[in-house]
Design an enzyme around this catalytic site. Structure first.
Site, PDB file in Angstrom:
ATOM      1  N   SER A 195      65.819 -45.284 -35.687  1.00  0.00           N
ATOM      2  CA  SER A 195      66.280 -45.738 -36.988  1.00  0.00           C
ATOM      3  C   SER A 195      66.480 -47.255 -36.990  1.00  0.00           C
ATOM      4  O   SER A 195      65.537 -48.007 -36.768  1.00  0.00           O
ATOM      5  CB  SER A 195      67.557 -44.981 -37.365  1.00  0.00           C
ATOM      6  OG  SER A 195      67.898 -45.191 -38.706  1.00  0.00           O
ATOM      7  N   ASP A 240      61.509 -36.705 -43.217  1.00  0.00           N
ATOM      8  CA  ASP A 240      62.396 -37.857 -43.057  1.00  0.00           C
ATOM      9  C   ASP A 240      62.421 -38.634 -44.373  1.00  0.00           C
ATOM     10  O   ASP A 240      61.428 -39.243 -44.764  1.00  0.00           O
ATOM     11  CB  ASP A 240      61.905 -38.749 -41.916  1.00  0.00           C
ATOM     12  CG  ASP A 240      62.931 -39.774 -41.483  1.00  0.00           C
ATOM     13  OD1 ASP A 240      63.759 -40.180 -42.328  1.00  0.00           O
ATOM     14  OD2 ASP A 240      62.915 -40.177 -40.302  1.00  0.00           O
ATOM     15  N   HIS A 259      65.371 -37.009 -40.376  1.00  0.00           N
ATOM     16  CA  HIS A 259      65.803 -38.238 -39.716  1.00  0.00           C
ATOM     17  C   HIS A 259      66.705 -37.980 -38.508  1.00  0.00           C
ATOM     18  O   HIS A 259      66.568 -38.628 -37.465  1.00  0.00           O
ATOM     19  CB  HIS A 259      66.530 -39.128 -40.727  1.00  0.00           C
ATOM     20  CG  HIS A 259      66.635 -40.562 -40.313  1.00  0.00           C
ATOM     21  ND1 HIS A 259      65.562 -41.423 -40.315  1.00  0.00           N
ATOM     22  CD2 HIS A 259      67.695 -41.294 -39.875  1.00  0.00           C
ATOM     23  CE1 HIS A 259      65.946 -42.611 -39.907  1.00  0.00           C
ATOM     24  NE2 HIS A 259      67.233 -42.577 -39.636  1.00  0.00           N
TER      25      HIS A 259
END
Length: 405
Positions: free
Chosen positions: A178, A346, A375
């Protein structure tokens, strides 16, 4: 409308969430000036209790922040004679180094890499629980929070790599998730940083956020949540404060269905173990700055991968141009091996934005696409070991093998 339960704020630990800062005390002496000891350390709380060797290190950035690094080896290993290739694990937004150790030793990437013989280093950016503040600023000072992911990439990540490189005399494998991938991609555009890196493995890779589809995130952007928080005089985000919990709660109205709060933030996760939520909340989430949130919102609004936008006048003063300079992905050396894994569910690292990243890179990274992954799955899926990490380790092993010839 009913208030959403406070414990459901956990999804923000992967993107838009924060909590108070609890500075770890640093005690003890060592012949290594970067080595620190603490009963409140990540080593003591999560890693050593599982039988792994672990040491704490402190790194000072050019702008005075004191970052924590942990060095981990397997239960059968010895840090003093650690022979494996160094790997730096860089966590995502509103998380810290503990993110890599939250599940069992068979499921958590930090433990898995250590058991595979890698020399595992765990990064913690400024403001997080495990890091140690600043040489002169307090976390109650406005100036303490005057940074975004730009500084995390060019100062925090850079200094951690310098430290590891000096200790190991080896180039480093980077693993990011991320925001850790935003930091990595921005840092790798800098020649003095990329020369210390052997390869990069990116989970939920992000350089563009133009196609974010998470409904609550889009609602926050449309309502200018970043400006609202600044108007309240806040510079550190704390979504467990009554003010900010009520502010986010007000976004969950007829426009956004927050019944499944997790999915409204991250997309539908296939393999996240929700039964461990209370355990995760013992460690997550960690703080970040309002300026960081604003920078991320700029990426969504403007469709750019650029330095922080201060507005035309201040941009001219700081950058010498009307718009902030872009991070040029094409400048990342074609010779740098890269591996990426992204998912069809995601809602933050959207596949369209990932494709744009791939088109701008001069190299062709190895790719692993998982259609049902969201995610959070890339970090906390109970199946990530066989779905993702085996592939990543195979990528690293192939590089080690080729470099041995």
């Amino acid at each position: 409308m009913d208030k959403f339960p406070a414990f459901l704020l956990l999804p923000f630990l992967c993107f838009f969430h924060s909590l108070f800062l609890s500075d770890a005390d640093v005690t003890g002496n060592s012949s290594d000036p970067g080595l620190t000891l603490s009963a409140e350390s990540l080593c003591a709380q999560l890693i050593e209790p599982n039988g792994y060797f672990c040491t704490e290190h402190t790194v000072q950035t050019k702008d005075g922040y004191l970052l924590a690094l942990q060095r981990v080896s397997s239960r059968s290993g010895d840090l003093k004679v650690q022979q494996g290739h160094p790997v730096l694990l860089q966590h995502g937004l509103f998380m810290a180094g503990d993110a890599w150790f939250l599940d069992s030793t068979e499921q958590s990437l930090g433990f898995i890499l250590a058991d595979q013989g890698f020399d595992v280093w765990v990064g913690n950016v400024r403001g997080t629980r495990w890091s140690h503040g600043h040489i002169s600023l307090l976390d109650t000072d406005k100036e303490f929070w005057e940074w975004s992911w730009q500084e995390l990439a060019l100062y925090d990540l850079a200094e951690m790599l310098h430290y590891i490189h000096a200790i190991t005399s080896s180039k480093i494998f980077i693993v990011g998730h991320s925001q850790g991938t935003i930091m990595s991609l921005a840092a790798l555009t800098q020649p003095d940083i990329v020369e210390m890196v052997e390869a990069a493995a990116l989970l939920s890779p992000i350089s563009y956020l133009e196609h974010v589809s998470a409904p609550l995130v889009l609602r926050m952007v449309a309502m200018h949540l970043d400006q609202m928080v600044l108007a309240l005089g806040l510079h550190q985000l704390n979504f467990r404060s009554d003010v900010l919990v009520n502010l986010v709660d007000s976004l969950c109205d007829d426009h956004v269905d927050c019944t499944d709060f997790l999915s409204s933030i991250t997309g539908q996760n296939c393999c996240f173990n929700k039964t461990r939520m209370n355990f995760y909340l013992e460690y997550e989430p960690h703080p970040s700055s309002v300026k960081n949130l604003r920078h991320l919102f700029q990426m969504i609004r403007q469709g750019t991968f650029s330095q922080y936008d201060y507005g035309i006048l201040k941009n001219l003063l700081i950058y010498g141009q009307f718009k902030p300079p872009a991070f040029d992905l094409n400048s990342i050396p074609k010779s740098l091996p890269m591996w990426m894994s992204f998912g069809g569910n995601d809602a933050l690292a959207d596949a369209t934005d990932v494709q744009r990243t791939l088109e701008e890179l001069s190299s062709k990274p190895e790719l692993l696409y998982l259609d049902n992954y969201g995610h959070i799955d890339f970090l906390l899926s109970v199946q990530a070991n066989r779905d993702i990490y085996d592939h990543m380790i195979g990528f690293f092993r192939s590089l080690e093998k080729s470099s041995s010839y």
